[in-house]
Design an enzyme around this catalytic site. Structure first.
Site, PDB file in Angstrom:
ATOM      1  N   ASP A  38     -39.446 -33.681  42.069  1.00 24.47           N
ATOM      2  CA  ASP A  38     -39.082 -32.501  42.860  1.00 24.47           C
ATOM      3  C   ASP A  38     -37.609 -32.108  42.691  1.00 24.47           C
ATOM      4  OD1 ASP A  38     -41.625 -32.478  43.684  1.00 24.47           O
ATOM      5  OD2 ASP A  38     -41.235 -32.934  45.807  1.00 24.47           O
ATOM      6  N   TYR A  41     -37.007 -30.067  39.636  1.00 24.36           N
ATOM      7  CA  TYR A  41     -37.525 -28.711  39.837  1.00 24.36           C
ATOM      8  C   TYR A  41     -36.547 -27.911  40.691  1.00 24.36           C
ATOM      9  CZ  TYR A  41     -40.566 -24.924  41.372  1.00 24.36           C
ATOM     10  OH  TYR A  41     -41.085 -23.693  41.652  1.00 24.36           O
ATOM     11  N   ASP A  42     -36.134 -28.537  41.808  1.00 23.53           N
ATOM     12  CA  ASP A  42     -35.228 -27.847  42.731  1.00 23.53           C
ATOM     13  C   ASP A  42     -33.935 -27.437  42.036  1.00 23.53           C
ATOM     14  OD1 ASP A  42     -37.108 -28.212  44.636  1.00 23.53           O
ATOM     15  OD2 ASP A  42     -36.101 -29.904  45.627  1.00 23.53           O
ATOM     16  N   SER A  87     -70.804  -6.997  46.475  1.00 27.02           N
ATOM     17  CA  SER A  87     -71.220  -8.318  46.931  1.00 27.02           C
ATOM     18  C   SER A  87     -72.497  -8.698  46.192  1.00 27.02           C
ATOM     19  CB  SER A  87     -71.446  -8.326  48.432  1.00 27.02           C
ATOM     20  OG  SER A  87     -72.445  -7.401  48.752  1.00 27.02           O
ATOM     21  N   ILE A  88     -72.962  -9.925  46.423  1.00 26.20           N
ATOM     22  CA  ILE A  88     -74.158 -10.373  45.724  1.00 26.20           C
ATOM     23  C   ILE A  88     -75.261 -10.690  46.705  1.00 26.20           C
ATOM     24  CG2 ILE A  88     -73.450 -11.194  43.461  1.00 26.20           C
ATOM     25  CD1 ILE A  88     -72.553 -13.726  44.623  1.00 26.20           C
ATOM     26  N   GLU A 124     -71.516 -21.402  39.614  1.00 26.82           N
ATOM     27  CA  GLU A 124     -70.171 -21.559  40.168  1.00 26.82           C
ATOM     28  C   GLU A 124     -70.262 -21.871  41.655  1.00 26.82           C
ATOM     29  OE1 GLU A 124     -68.297 -17.773  39.572  1.00 26.82           O
ATOM     30  OE2 GLU A 124     -68.889 -17.700  37.461  1.00 26.82           O
ATOM     31  N   LYS A 126     -69.569 -20.978  45.553  1.00 30.37           N
ATOM     32  CA  LYS A 126     -69.397 -19.760  46.344  1.00 30.37           C
ATOM     33  C   LYS A 126     -68.312 -20.054  47.369  1.00 30.37           C
ATOM     34  CE  LYS A 126     -71.776 -16.000  48.630  1.00 30.37           C
ATOM     35  NZ  LYS A 126     -70.751 -15.758  49.645  1.00 30.37           N
ATOM     36  N   ASP A 128     -65.627 -19.800  50.291  1.00 32.44           N
ATOM     37  CA  ASP A 128     -65.717 -19.172  51.609  1.00 32.44           C
ATOM     38  C   ASP A 128     -64.319 -18.754  52.053  1.00 32.44           C
ATOM     39  OD1 ASP A 128     -66.787 -18.266  53.927  1.00 32.44           O
ATOM     40  OD2 ASP A 128     -67.096 -20.247  54.827  1.00 32.44           O
ATOM     41  N   ARG A 147     -60.720  -6.505  49.440  1.00 33.73           N
ATOM     42  CA  ARG A 147     -61.928  -5.788  49.053  1.00 33.73           C
ATOM     43  C   ARG A 147     -62.141  -4.512  49.871  1.00 33.73           C
ATOM     44  NH1 ARG A 147     -68.204  -7.539  48.714  1.00 33.73           N
ATOM     45  NH2 ARG A 147     -68.226  -7.544  50.976  1.00 33.73           N
ATOM     46  N   GLU A 184     -61.124 -15.492  45.099  1.00 32.29           N
ATOM     47  CA  GLU A 184     -61.113 -15.714  46.535  1.00 32.29           C
ATOM     48  C   GLU A 184     -59.830 -16.434  46.938  1.00 32.29           C
ATOM     49  OE1 GLU A 184     -64.181 -14.590  47.548  1.00 32.29           O
ATOM     50  OE2 GLU A 184     -64.620 -15.511  49.492  1.00 32.29           O
ATOM     51  N   TYR A 234     -58.793 -18.841  43.760  1.00 25.21           N
ATOM     52  CA  TYR A 234     -59.687 -19.254  42.677  1.00 25.21           C
ATOM     53  C   TYR A 234     -60.349 -18.013  42.099  1.00 25.21           C
ATOM     54  CZ  TYR A 234     -58.892 -23.932  44.346  1.00 25.21           C
ATOM     55  OH  TYR A 234     -58.280 -25.097  44.713  1.00 25.21           O
ATOM     56  N   LYS A 302     -75.164 -16.985  37.823  1.00 24.69           N
ATOM     57  CA  LYS A 302     -74.942 -15.737  37.088  1.00 24.69           C
ATOM     58  C   LYS A 302     -75.550 -15.858  35.695  1.00 24.69           C
ATOM     59  CE  LYS A 302     -70.601 -14.982  39.524  1.00 24.69           C
ATOM     60  NZ  LYS A 302     -69.123 -15.006  39.480  1.00 24.69           N
ATOM     61  N   LYS A 326     -77.310 -20.429  49.203  1.00 23.53           N
ATOM     62  CA  LYS A 326     -76.478 -20.955  50.294  1.00 23.53           C
ATOM     63  C   LYS A 326     -76.802 -22.394  50.658  1.00 23.53           C
ATOM     64  CE  LYS A 326     -74.682 -16.925  52.168  1.00 23.53           C
ATOM     65  NZ  LYS A 326     -73.901 -16.574  53.325  1.00 23.53           N
ATOM     66  N   CYS A 425     -57.996 -43.914  84.215  1.00 21.73           N
ATOM     67  CA  CYS A 425     -58.620 -44.097  82.907  1.00 21.73           C
ATOM     68  C   CYS A 425     -60.110 -44.368  83.099  1.00 21.73           C
ATOM     69  CB  CYS A 425     -57.957 -45.260  82.173  1.00 21.73           C
ATOM     70  SG  CYS A 425     -58.851 -45.786  80.693  1.00 21.73           S
ATOM     71  N   CYS A 428     -60.702 -48.242  82.049  1.00 23.19           N
ATOM     72  CA  CYS A 428     -60.149 -49.419  82.738  1.00 23.19           C
ATOM     73  C   CYS A 428     -59.612 -49.114  84.131  1.00 23.19           C
ATOM     74  CB  CYS A 428     -59.064 -50.066  81.894  1.00 23.19           C
ATOM     75  SG  CYS A 428     -57.480 -49.198  81.897  1.00 23.19           S
ATOM     76  N   CYS A 443     -53.797 -43.319  78.924  1.00 25.93           N
ATOM     77  CA  CYS A 443     -54.040 -44.432  79.835  1.00 25.93           C
ATOM     78  C   CYS A 443     -52.820 -45.339  79.781  1.00 25.93           C
ATOM     79  CB  CYS A 443     -55.283 -45.197  79.385  1.00 25.93           C
ATOM     80  SG  CYS A 443     -55.400 -46.839  80.114  1.00 25.93           S
ATOM     81  N   CYS A 449     -56.648 -52.448  78.951  1.00 29.23           N
ATOM     82  CA  CYS A 449     -57.715 -51.471  78.736  1.00 29.23           C
ATOM     83  C   CYS A 449     -58.614 -51.868  77.549  1.00 29.23           C
ATOM     84  CB  CYS A 449     -57.107 -50.098  78.478  1.00 29.23           C
ATOM     85  SG  CYS A 449     -58.349 -48.806  78.307  1.00 29.23           S
TER      86      CYS A 449
HETATM   87  S1  IVH Z   1     -69.368 -12.772  42.091  1.00 26.90           S
HETATM   88  C1  IVH Z   1     -70.415  -8.278  41.434  1.00 26.90           C
HETATM   89  N1  IVH Z   1     -68.761 -15.315  42.390  1.00 26.90           N
HETATM   90  O1  IVH Z   1     -69.044 -13.827  47.776  1.00 26.90           O
HETATM   91  C2  IVH Z   1     -70.478  -9.644  41.998  1.00 26.90           C
HETATM   92  N2  IVH Z   1     -68.594 -13.930  44.297  1.00 26.90           N
HETATM   93  O2  IVH Z   1     -71.336 -11.500  48.375  1.00 26.90           O
HETATM   94  C3  IVH Z   1     -69.158 -10.151  42.394  1.00 26.90           C
HETATM   95  N3  IVH Z   1     -67.786 -15.089  46.302  1.00 26.90           N
HETATM   96  O3  IVH Z   1     -67.422 -11.039  48.529  1.00 26.90           O
HETATM   97  C4  IVH Z   1     -69.190 -11.405  43.164  1.00 26.90           C
HETATM   98  N4  IVH Z   1     -67.546 -17.059  45.380  1.00 26.90           N
HETATM   99  O4  IVH Z   1     -65.924 -12.679  47.535  1.00 26.90           O
HETATM  100  C5  IVH Z   1     -68.866 -14.122  43.003  1.00 26.90           C
HETATM  101  N5  IVH Z   1     -68.208 -17.569  42.452  1.00 26.90           N
HETATM  102  C6  IVH Z   1     -68.322 -16.381  43.072  1.00 26.90           C
HETATM  103  C7  IVH Z   1     -68.012 -16.205  44.423  1.00 26.90           C
HETATM  104  C8  IVH Z   1     -68.169 -14.956  45.005  1.00 26.90           C
HETATM  105  C9  IVH Z   1     -67.409 -16.363  46.488  1.00 26.90           C
HETATM  106  C10 IVH Z   1     -67.764 -14.072  47.380  1.00 26.90           C
HETATM  107  C11 IVH Z   1     -67.175 -12.780  46.948  1.00 26.90           C
HETATM  108  C12 IVH Z   1     -68.066 -11.710  47.526  1.00 26.90           C
HETATM  109  C13 IVH Z   1     -69.200 -12.464  48.090  1.00 26.90           C
HETATM  110  C14 IVH Z   1     -70.480 -12.009  47.474  1.00 26.90           C
END
Ligand code: IVH
Length: 686
Positions: A38, A41-42, A87-88, A124, A126, A128, A147, A184, A234, A302, A326, A425, A428, A443, A449
């Site tokens: 570090d 780097y600093d 979205s998907i 891949e 998904k 959150d 978005r 994301e 990511y 995909k 999911k 407590c 005890c 406590c 205790c």
């Molecule tokens: S592909 C045209 N890949 O999930 C399709 N989406 O309902 C573009 N998400 O809001 C989406 N991980 O933010 C894709 N590996 C992934 C994802 C991903 C999370 C989210 C994305 C989107 C929602 C899809």
């Protein structure tokens, strides 16, 4: 011109520093593999900062010093997405059948028969978090946007720049003219926990979950504040692309290219033939979900070939070439049946919600932590409420929020920990306390205790306390679980047969342990006090107490006022000592310890607190009833020091018959001169 030459070399130096820091950032934040300490780097970072401060014209938009910059915004500007952020579709069937159904749809749409080769898929995580689009022009990050409704989002460039793993410049000599990377933004669970723990300790509001943490930070108008919450990015897709002649033609190839540009891409991904690839990935990630550093809510499948993706196209604004599969939700709602209070190893009292069983994060949850009293009040959790419970990773399930609109008329009243426990407590019966500035009730029956037993014994036996060698965690577990030891006083009643019967305990080690326990009987008052594990009484305070009071009884009986006379002891510590000794159970254990032979030399300690503590005396001449040595011993036992010659620092000269030059010197300096009777008076003998 020399000026030009200087400026050119400075420019080169600034560019070199930028490139080097970018390389180190990438290793540290994206690859998670730091290259230098570090400090190194600093040093580079400071050099660049200094250079830019002296020559502001050297400051570029992609300079690593410019991640946090700019004043709070009045509002976010709108950003029109040239390629919409869609979205998907979610596959509701979470069995392998879901992947097979997806493959069937794809094959049908492509007109493939049963004998045609398998479709290659990419699988891949998904993530959150919050979907973000990063726009790079000629390799430089120029804009980051949310978005929004898919067509129009918000310009959050300032905040996204503070995410250290987001490259400000792509690592490529020939970057595309325009590349919009989509992915994301999220908060790692450990960072989320750390952030909340800190907030809780300060009595400040906590984040509900990492997703809200990430979204809240990105929507924060003040980039300085946004920068304080550690976020990650990511990449998983893209938007507009212009001028990228050797653009990969597969989904996984695109992600590989992003990785080579220095962008973070999760390493959990595969490409392979047919639905089997997807089913395997789904199972592998389900098993690894708790160990991932961040929350996911499923996996995404995909079609790998971009040409096939184009042929499959979209339906209802959702790609036909992708589907989300999911996992069980990490947040679910359920009802609070009761609020119990648990006593931890250190005496900390934690409110815990007893829940109607609910399946969340892959397990059935019946208890969820409420952390501390203030948290319960801030969230206003009451018995009968419907609450949202979160269980993600290996973290203990917690109540994140109350669904207030579902509160029944007969719900319990506001939470009051002290009232609920009647101040005692639950394990005890000792008094409970909450110190000023602390979030937790505790406590005070530390020595007695049952909840604190193991911890108390381990501390008592530790090297700097009573130093009972060989009495470690595993042994304490066995002794306590087997009912052989309830408090530290029971250690002194252990015998060879009882010990030898324990797991992995040979005769010899039993003998060694008994000898170590026996040795611990002869202690010092300071060590013994420290060993009791009184809150706020560390080694230094224990020594101060021993020196000041000289005996255990004096300390056990000392009122708060007297404790406050000890140097470095303030009201909180004094009260903690007082409360500890006020617990009848603690006093019982002390009495047992003494009855069973634990002892220490109180005279040595008393000396320091004796009537001559801190005084320097000089002896001269012959005393009528004491030898010089006897006088010296008495003075030292009373805490005084005997010096050989008189100076301004001498407090008393004790003069006997035929005193000589020392007496004359005392008179010259105005030092008090006393005789034997005077000395006895000082010693408290007269
Ligand atoms: S592909 C045209 N890949 O999930 C399709 N989406 O309902 C573009 N998400 O809001 C989406 N991980 O933010 C894709 N590996 C992934 C994802 C991903 C999370 C989210 C994305 C989107 C929602 C899809």
């Amino acid at each position: 011109m020399p000026a030009m030459a200087t400026s050119a070399s400075l420019q080169a130096r600034a560019a070199a520093l930028r490139a080097e820091i970018q390389r180190l950032d990438h290793a540290y934040y994206v690859l998670d593999a730091p290259l230098v300490p570090d400090e190194d780097y600093d040093r580079l970072f400071r050099e660049l900062q200094d250079l830019e401060a002296a020559h502001p014209e050297l400051r570029t938009a992609d300079s690593p010093t410019q991640r946090v910059g700019g004043a709070p915004l009045p509002e976010f500007a709108a950003v029109h997405h040239r390629v919409p952020m869609l979205s998907i579709q979610t596959e509701t069937d979470t069995t392998p059948q879901g992947a097979i159904a997806f493959d069937q749809r794809v094959r049908n749409k492509l007109g493939l028969g049963p004998h045609d080769p398998p479709v290659i898929y990419d699988a891949e995580l998904k993530f959150d978090g919050l979907a973000i689009s990063l726009r790079y022009e000629h390799g430089v990050l120029v804009q980051a946007s949310t978005r929004g409704d898919g067509e129009t989002g918000e310009d959050v460039t300032q905040n996204v720049r503070t995410i250290r793993s987001v490259a400000l410049r792509l690592r490529s000599d020939t970057p595309p003219a325009v590349l919009e990377v989509r992915g994301e933004v999220l908060m790692h669970r450990a960072d989320f926990e750390r952030y909340n723990a800190r907030q809780r300790a300060r009595g400040l509001p906590t984040l509900v979950n990492p997703r809200n943490g990430a979204a809240g930070s990105i929507r924060q108008l003040d980039p300085q504040l946004a920068a304080q919450r550690p976020l990650h990015f990511y990449a998983y897709g893209w938007g507009e692309i212009v001028g990228w002649p050797d653009q990969p033609q597969t989904q996984h190839g695109m992600l590989d290219a992003f990785e080579s540009f220095g962008l973070p891409v999760a390493k959990q991904r595969v490409a392979g033939p047919g639905p089997q690839t997807l089913i395997e990935f789904h199972a592998r990630i389900a098993a690894a979900r708790d160990q991932l550093p961040f929350d996911i809510d499923g996996v995404v499948y995909k079609v790998d070939s971009l040409e096939l993706q184009a042929r499959l196209g979209f339906r209802n604004r959702e790609p036909v070439w992708a589907v989300a599969h999911k996992y069980p939700a990490q947040e679910r709602s359920t009802r609070v049946l009761a609020i119990d209070i648990q006593v931890g190893r250190t005496g900390k009292l934690t409110p815990v919600a007893k829940l109607e069983p609910v399946f969340v994060g892959g397990v059935t949850v019946t208890n969820a932590t409420l952390h501390n009293e203030d948290e319960v009040r801030r969230k206003d959790v009451r018995v009968g409420d419907t609450v949202i419970v979160r269980r993600a990773g290996d973290v203990i399930p917690e109540v994140v929020a109350v669904e207030l609109d579902r509160r029944p008329a007969d719900a319990g009243g506001p939470f009051d920990l002290y009232k609920q426990l009647g101040g005692r407590c639950p394990v005890c019966g000792s008094a409970i306390v909450r110190e000023p500035g602390e979030a937790d009730w505790r406590c005070t029956g530390g020595l007695y205790c049952p909840a604190q037993r193991k911890q108390a014994i381990l501390h008592y036996a530790s090297r700097r306390a009573m130093d009972i060698e060989g009495l470690g965690e595993k042994l304490v577990d066995q002794l306590v679980d087997g009912g052989l030891v309830r408090t530290v006083a029971d250690l002194y009643q252990l015998d060879q047969p009882a010990l030898a019967a324990l797991d992995r305990m040979a005769d010899k080690s039993a003998g060694n342990l008994l000898a170590a326990i026996e040795r611990s009987k002869s202690a010092t008052l300071a060590r013994f006090l420290y060993a009791l594990g009184i809150r706020h009484v560390g080694e230094a305070t224990a020594k101060d107490l021993a020196r000041h009071f000289g005996s255990l009884d004096a300390i056990v009986q000392a009122p708060v006022d007297a404790l406050l006379q000890v140097k470095d002891i303030g009201p909180v510590v004094a009260q903690s000592i007082r409360t500890f000794f006020d617990q009848p159970h603690n006093r019982e254990v002390l009495a047992l310890l003494r009855a069973r032979g634990v002892h220490w030399d109180e005279t040595g300690a008393a000396a320091a607190a004796g009537p001559l503590a801190g005084k320097t005396l000089v002896l001269t001449g012959t005393l009528p009833h004491m030898s010089r040595d006897q006088a010296r011993q008495r003075i030292e036992a009373a805490g005084g020091k005997v010096a050989g010659s008189v100076s301004k620092k001498t407090d008393y000269v004790v003069a006997g018959a035929e005193a000589g030059s020392k007496l004359a010197k005392a008179q010259e300096l105005g030092v008090a001169v006393i005789d034997e009777a005077g000395l006895l008076e000082l010693l408290g003998d007269a």
